[in-house]
Design a protein around this motif. Sequence first.
Motif, mmCIF file in Angstrom:
data_model
loop_
_atom_site.group_PDB
_atom_site.id
_atom_site.type_symbol
_atom_site.label_atom_id
_atom_site.label_comp_id
_atom_site.label_asym_id
_atom_site.label_seq_id
_atom_site.Cartn_x
_atom_site.Cartn_y
_atom_site.Cartn_z
ATOM 1 N N ARG A 23 22.159 42.277 15.904
ATOM 2 C CA ARG A 23 23.192 42.736 14.970
ATOM 3 C C ARG A 23 22.616 43.639 13.884
ATOM 4 N NH1 ARG A 23 24.768 37.205 11.615
ATOM 5 N NH2 ARG A 23 22.634 36.546 11.106
ATOM 6 N N TYR A 24 21.407 43.322 13.427
ATOM 7 C CA TYR A 24 20.786 44.170 12.413
ATOM 8 C C TYR A 24 20.357 45.512 13.007
ATOM 9 C CZ TYR A 24 20.614 39.871 9.659
ATOM 10 O OH TYR A 24 20.950 38.732 8.975
ATOM 11 N N ALA A 25 19.957 45.494 14.269
ATOM 12 C CA ALA A 25 19.586 46.746 14.938
ATOM 13 C C ALA A 25 20.794 47.669 15.055
ATOM 14 C CB ALA A 25 19.013 46.446 16.323
ATOM 15 N N VAL A 26 21.936 47.109 15.428
ATOM 16 C CA VAL A 26 23.157 47.906 15.525
ATOM 17 C C VAL A 26 23.522 48.474 14.154
ATOM 18 C CG1 VAL A 26 25.635 47.834 16.012
ATOM 19 C CG2 VAL A 26 24.033 46.667 17.531
ATOM 20 N N ALA A 27 23.385 47.655 13.115
ATOM 21 C CA ALA A 27 23.692 48.125 11.760
ATOM 22 C C ALA A 27 22.790 49.289 11.366
ATOM 23 C CB ALA A 27 23.541 46.976 10.762
ATOM 24 N N LEU A 28 21.512 49.204 11.707
ATOM 25 C CA LEU A 28 20.575 50.290 11.392
ATOM 26 C C LEU A 28 20.919 51.555 12.163
ATOM 27 C CD1 LEU A 28 17.118 48.466 11.223
ATOM 28 C CD2 LEU A 28 18.212 49.750 9.382
ATOM 29 N N TYR A 29 21.215 51.399 13.443
ATOM 30 C CA TYR A 29 21.575 52.562 14.260
ATOM 31 C C TYR A 29 22.839 53.241 13.733
ATOM 32 C CZ TYR A 29 18.301 52.313 18.213
ATOM 33 O OH TYR A 29 17.186 52.378 19.013
ATOM 34 N N VAL A 30 23.872 52.445 13.497
ATOM 35 C CA VAL A 30 25.154 53.012 13.073
ATOM 36 C C VAL A 30 25.014 53.748 11.749
ATOM 37 C CG1 VAL A 30 27.501 52.451 12.323
ATOM 38 C CG2 VAL A 30 26.545 51.350 14.348
ATOM 39 N N SER A 31 24.332 53.136 10.792
ATOM 40 C CA SER A 31 24.203 53.773 9.481
ATOM 41 C C SER A 31 23.241 54.953 9.500
ATOM 42 C CB SER A 31 23.748 52.749 8.434
ATOM 43 O OG SER A 31 22.598 52.068 8.868
ATOM 44 N N SER A 32 22.310 54.983 10.457
ATOM 45 C CA SER A 32 21.407 56.131 10.574
ATOM 46 C C SER A 32 22.132 57.363 11.101
ATOM 47 C CB SER A 32 20.233 55.795 11.513
ATOM 48 O OG SER A 32 19.400 54.803 10.963
ATOM 49 N N VAL A 33 23.166 57.144 11.903
ATOM 50 C CA VAL A 33 23.872 58.252 12.552
ATOM 51 C C VAL A 33 25.181 58.587 11.849
ATOM 52 C CG1 VAL A 33 24.879 59.075 14.719
ATOM 53 C CG2 VAL A 33 22.848 57.609 14.762
ATOM 54 N N VAL A 145 19.104 51.794 -3.651
ATOM 55 C CA VAL A 145 18.455 51.799 -2.337
ATOM 56 C C VAL A 145 17.003 51.345 -2.466
ATOM 57 C CG1 VAL A 145 17.685 53.262 -0.426
ATOM 58 C CG2 VAL A 145 19.970 53.570 -1.386
ATOM 59 N N PHE A 146 16.312 51.839 -3.481
ATOM 60 C CA PHE A 146 14.927 51.433 -3.717
ATOM 61 C C PHE A 146 14.838 49.935 -4.008
ATOM 62 C CE2 PHE A 146 13.999 55.983 -4.562
ATOM 63 C CZ PHE A 146 12.860 56.107 -3.787
ATOM 64 N N VAL A 147 15.767 49.429 -4.802
ATOM 65 C CA VAL A 147 15.750 48.010 -5.162
ATOM 66 C C VAL A 147 15.930 47.135 -3.928
ATOM 67 C CG1 VAL A 147 17.001 46.192 -6.396
ATOM 68 C CG2 VAL A 147 16.524 48.368 -7.530
ATOM 69 N N VAL A 148 16.896 47.494 -3.087
ATOM 70 C CA VAL A 148 17.161 46.709 -1.880
ATOM 71 C C VAL A 148 15.937 46.688 -0.971
ATOM 72 C CG1 VAL A 148 18.493 46.650 0.268
ATOM 73 C CG2 VAL A 148 19.655 47.030 -1.908
ATOM 74 N N ASN A 149 15.304 47.839 -0.777
ATOM 75 C CA ASN A 149 14.139 47.896 0.100
ATOM 76 C C ASN A 149 12.918 47.236 -0.519
ATOM 77 O OD1 ASN A 149 14.325 49.757 2.765
ATOM 78 N ND2 ASN A 149 15.857 50.392 1.267
ATOM 79 N N ASN A 157 18.169 44.083 5.684
ATOM 80 C CA ASN A 157 18.990 43.827 6.868
ATOM 81 C C ASN A 157 20.366 43.285 6.495
ATOM 82 O OD1 ASN A 157 17.168 44.668 8.807
ATOM 83 N ND2 ASN A 157 16.301 42.633 9.133
ATOM 84 N N LYS A 158 20.384 42.318 5.599
ATOM 85 C CA LYS A 158 21.644 41.683 5.210
ATOM 86 C C LYS A 158 22.569 42.673 4.502
ATOM 87 C CE LYS A 158 19.720 37.007 4.830
ATOM 88 N NZ LYS A 158 19.409 35.875 3.916
ATOM 89 N N VAL A 159 21.992 43.447 3.594
ATOM 90 C CA VAL A 159 22.790 44.448 2.882
ATOM 91 C C VAL A 159 23.310 45.498 3.857
ATOM 92 C CG1 VAL A 159 22.704 46.288 1.159
ATOM 93 C CG2 VAL A 159 21.618 44.086 0.685
ATOM 94 N N ASN A 295 19.710 53.838 2.941
ATOM 95 C CA ASN A 295 19.005 52.568 3.090
ATOM 96 C C ASN A 295 18.347 52.469 4.465
ATOM 97 O OD1 ASN A 295 18.401 49.877 1.941
ATOM 98 N ND2 ASN A 295 19.600 49.152 3.683
ATOM 99 N N ALA A 296 19.042 52.967 5.493
ATOM 100 C CA ALA A 296 18.476 52.934 6.845
ATOM 101 C C ALA A 296 17.219 53.790 6.930
ATOM 102 C CB ALA A 296 19.517 53.414 7.854
ATOM 103 N N TYR A 297 17.271 54.976 6.332
ATOM 104 C CA TYR A 297 16.104 55.861 6.387
ATOM 105 C C TYR A 297 14.980 55.363 5.491
ATOM 106 C CZ TYR A 297 18.005 59.418 9.427
ATOM 107 O OH TYR A 297 18.477 60.078 10.532
ATOM 108 N N MET A 298 15.331 54.751 4.373
ATOM 109 C CA MET A 298 14.296 54.171 3.524
ATOM 110 C C MET A 298 13.600 53.020 4.248
ATOM 111 S SD MET A 298 12.744 54.168 0.567
ATOM 112 C CE MET A 298 13.797 55.031 -0.591
ATOM 113 N N THR A 299 14.368 52.234 4.985
ATOM 114 C CA THR A 299 13.792 51.149 5.775
ATOM 115 C C THR A 299 12.829 51.694 6.821
ATOM 116 O OG1 THR A 299 15.800 49.824 5.483
ATOM 117 C CG2 THR A 299 14.333 49.191 7.281
ATOM 118 N N GLY A 300 13.167 52.866 7.363
ATOM 119 C CA GLY A 300 12.335 53.457 8.407
ATOM 120 C C GLY A 300 11.140 54.234 7.899
#
Length: 301
Positions: A23-33, A145-149, A157-159, A295-300
């Motif tokens: 589920r977190y992977a899908v969230a990352l993919y969707v928000s990245s695109v 975004v910085f704070v969350v990461n 992931n949760k956010v 947030n997705a790109y910062m995570t990456g």
Amino acid sequence: MEARAKRGMTASTQGLRKAITLRYAVALYVSSVLGSGVLVLPGLAAQLAGPASLLAWVLLSIVSYPFAYTFASLSARKPEAGGIYSFTKESFGVRVATVTGWLFALWFVTGGPAVMLIAASYVAYAFPMSRAETFVVAGGIIFSVFVVNYRGIVMSNKVQLAVVVSIVALLLATVISSSYLVRLENLEPFLPNGLLPIGVCAALIFWSFLGYENVSNVAEEFSDPKKDFHRSILLSVALVSGLYVAVAFVTVGTLSYKSGGSVAPFAAILSNVLGVYGAIGTAILAVFIIFGTANAYMTGM
């Protein structure tokens, strides 16, 4: 020296938490695109090609899968934190990989603030504010975004999941509530400007389907990369493509793209859900989408 470097790399990555599940992977993919283009590009594409712009959305939705699947397969085969850097290094060597890595970082450093300003401009569209206040809002978004990461991958992931669920819910609510205004006669003539504008539309919206490569950068943090990469990419491509096509269809079917401006079409559609608060809803959705992308790109990174 090479052996020492490898040991150092292992030591630096062995502490990474295997916290990314399906589920977190899908969230990352969707928000990245799924970026702010979903609010603007359906209207712009329809203004260029009319109802035929839908063909461009469907075509790119189909061809985006091989692109996305390639990166997912590479990540599942070799789940390393380097992502694109690692793939490039394996294929073309260290020099090309270094350039690729710096280009990726440069994109975030230079593009990130610009994207935040886009989100802030949507807020200013709903709540009139000065130029300085717009910059403050943009700064607040990127700071969050910085704070969350900074809190780590689990919190991120949760956010991210909460943000993506909110985005999908708002987009679906907009599409469903506006469907009764769709008229099939609005799809005629289907090719008002001929075939050429379809290609122009495809070139315009092509960038909306980039981002699947970003998740490869956190491959080492997948709990089950061999299984979850393939499952998540199928779900993500289907979800992203479905949302793009649905928003584009409603934009064309309700003639919202003729309301004027690039932001106005989606605001007009969202007004079907929120009435006079359509602009506010658009601003909230824009902030959610751009925060999720950043947030997705910062995570990456």
